[in-house]
Design a protein around this motif. Structure first.
Motif, PDB file in Angstrom:
ATOM      1  N   ASN A  23     -34.888  38.875 -95.202  1.00 14.45           N
ATOM      2  CA  ASN A  23     -33.686  39.712 -95.253  1.00 14.45           C
ATOM      3  C   ASN A  23     -34.035  41.189 -95.095  1.00 14.45           C
ATOM      4  N   ASP A  26     -34.744  41.753 -91.414  1.00 16.34           N
ATOM      5  CA  ASP A  26     -33.500  41.814 -90.642  1.00 16.34           C
ATOM      6  C   ASP A  26     -32.790  43.151 -90.840  1.00 16.34           C
ATOM      7  N   GLN A  29     -34.627  45.839 -88.866  1.00 20.30           N
ATOM      8  CA  GLN A  29     -34.347  45.731 -87.438  1.00 20.30           C
ATOM      9  C   GLN A  29     -32.940  46.233 -87.109  1.00 20.30           C
ATOM     10  N   TYR A  30     -31.987  45.962 -87.989  1.00 23.78           N
ATOM     11  CA  TYR A  30     -30.622  46.424 -87.771  1.00 23.78           C
ATOM     12  C   TYR A  30     -30.559  47.945 -87.778  1.00 23.78           C
TER      13      TYR A  30
END
Length: 113
Positions: A23, A26, A29-30
């Protein structure tokens, strides 16, 4: 002698830790994607701010990089112009190859910068 690491044999704790790491990855990366898209938008705005749209109409006088003046006989919607020279020859050129001619026909070459 060989050193052994302490093994985590509790599967629930290890699985939750792995999901937490995924998580976080992610989310990282976002944030990288959004910051790069903001950068691209700003750079596109700065680039487009300096672009001048050339609009030519029939009857305008133009000068190419090599010679001129020419009279615009027709304008296509895709950026091509039909030009007529002093010998009444008509030919087609790209919009990027010509500039506005500011002098009168027959005068010296006065061109917009």
């Amino acid at each position: 002698m060989w050193a052994l690491k302490k093994l985590n044999l509790e599967w629930d704790v290890a699985a939750n830790l792995r999901v937490a790491h995924l998580n976080e990855l992610d989310e990282f990366q976002y944030h990288a994607y959004t910051s790069s898209s903001l950068y691209k938008e700003k750079m596109k705005y700065l680039h487009d701010k300096h672009i001048w749209n050339k609009e030519f109409k029939e009857g305008n006088h133009l000068k190419s990089k090599w010679s001129g003046p020419f009279e615009v006989m027709g304008v296509t919607p895709f950026g091509a112009l039909d030009l007529k020279n002093k010998k009444d020859e008509v030919f087609r050129v790209n919009v990027h190859q010509v500039k506005q001619y500011l002098g009168r026909v027959g005068d010296g070459h006065v061109v917009a910068e």
